[in-house]
Design a protein around this motif. Sequence first.
Motif, PDB file in Angstrom:
ATOM      1  N   VAL A   1      41.323  -4.173  -6.355  1.00 19.63           N
ATOM      2  CA  VAL A   1      40.847  -4.484  -5.009  1.00 19.63           C
ATOM      3  C   VAL A   1      40.106  -5.799  -5.110  1.00 19.63           C
ATOM      4  CG1 VAL A   1      39.234  -3.846  -3.193  1.00 19.63           C
ATOM      5  CG2 VAL A   1      40.637  -2.091  -4.237  1.00 19.63           C
TER       6      VAL A   1
ATOM      7  N   SER B   1      40.097   1.053  -6.089  1.00 19.76           N
ATOM      8  CA  SER B   1      38.854   1.385  -5.403  1.00 19.76           C
ATOM      9  C   SER B   1      37.754   0.459  -5.897  1.00 19.76           C
ATOM     10  CB  SER B   1      38.453   2.839  -5.693  1.00 19.76           C
ATOM     11  OG  SER B   1      39.430   3.733  -5.207  1.00 19.76           O
TER      12      SER B   1
ATOM     13  N   ILE C   1      42.511  -3.238   9.378  1.00 15.38           N
ATOM     14  CA  ILE C   1      43.272  -3.082   8.138  1.00 15.38           C
ATOM     15  C   ILE C   1      44.756  -2.964   8.439  1.00 15.38           C
ATOM     16  CG2 ILE C   1      41.349  -1.952   6.948  1.00 15.38           C
ATOM     17  CD1 ILE C   1      42.895   0.702   7.216  1.00 15.38           C
TER      18      ILE C   1
ATOM     19  N   ALA D   1      47.123  -1.014   6.160  1.00 16.44           N
ATOM     20  CA  ALA D   1      47.240  -0.212   4.941  1.00 16.44           C
ATOM     21  C   ALA D   1      48.616   0.430   4.896  1.00 16.44           C
ATOM     22  CB  ALA D   1      46.152   0.856   4.898  1.00 16.44           C
TER      23      ALA D   1
ATOM     24  N   GLY E   1      44.621   4.701   2.300  1.00 16.03           N
ATOM     25  CA  GLY E   1      43.421   4.077   1.759  1.00 16.03           C
ATOM     26  C   GLY E   1      42.293   4.091   2.776  1.00 16.03           C
TER      27      GLY E   1
ATOM     28  N   PHE F   1      38.649   2.140   4.153  1.00 12.31           N
ATOM     29  CA  PHE F   1      37.726   1.017   4.221  1.00 12.31           C
ATOM     30  C   PHE F   1      36.443   1.535   4.857  1.00 12.31           C
ATOM     31  CE2 PHE F   1      35.730  -1.991   7.149  1.00 12.31           C
ATOM     32  CZ  PHE F   1      35.426  -3.045   6.310  1.00 12.31           C
TER      33      PHE F   1
ATOM     34  N   LEU G   1      36.041   0.273  -0.674  1.00 14.70           N
ATOM     35  CA  LEU G   1      37.476   0.481  -0.517  1.00 14.70           C
ATOM     36  C   LEU G   1      37.870   1.582  -1.490  1.00 14.70           C
ATOM     37  CD1 LEU G   1      38.330  -3.275  -0.376  1.00 14.70           C
ATOM     38  CD2 LEU G   1      38.644  -1.677   1.503  1.00 14.70           C
TER      39      LEU G   1
ATOM     40  N   PHE H   1      42.733   1.970  -1.901  1.00 14.41           N
ATOM     41  CA  PHE H   1      43.202   1.099  -0.821  1.00 14.41           C
ATOM     42  C   PHE H   1      44.431   0.310  -1.234  1.00 14.41           C
ATOM     43  CE2 PHE H   1      43.319  -2.537   1.978  1.00 14.41           C
ATOM     44  CZ  PHE H   1      43.135  -1.930   3.199  1.00 14.41           C
TER      45      PHE H   1
END
Length: 147
Positions: free
Chosen positions: A30, A60, A80, A82, A86, A88, A132, A135
């Motif tokens: 991330v 993460s 986001i 995604a 995931g 946020f 996160l 993610f």
Amino acid sequence: MKNFKIIKSLALTVMVVLFTSCSKDDDSFVNVTVNGTVLEGDRSDFNGDIDASFTGNGGSAKRSFIWNNNLRTADYSADITATSAGVFRMIVADSEGSVVLDRTINGATEPDSIDGVTSSGTSGIWTVTIELTNFKGDGSFSLSEGN
């Protein structure tokens, strides 16, 4: 001599397989970038408006930075894209440590964006924490001094 060549060839093959199977290309990651600065877990400080982006491939991370907010509230937004479930999370605490915002976007559900104004807090140096979790995708968030 023939056995030595076979053993040498076999050892070389094993080494090649070990080195290629230990590649870190598949490791999860991330990245969080705020105003052009990559956050690596250390605290960074920022003044003015915050424009940030993040990306991940299933990793993460938790990143924090401090931000000078001269007002009692802040305007925020985040969105986001995604590709899986995931998460946020944005947590903002005022200069006295009181949490004025704690919002989450889950990649598996709608909505995929949040915005608004934080609760009223004490002006000064605020702490912003971005989490996160598993993610996979990308997104952005922003903060600016409120009214």
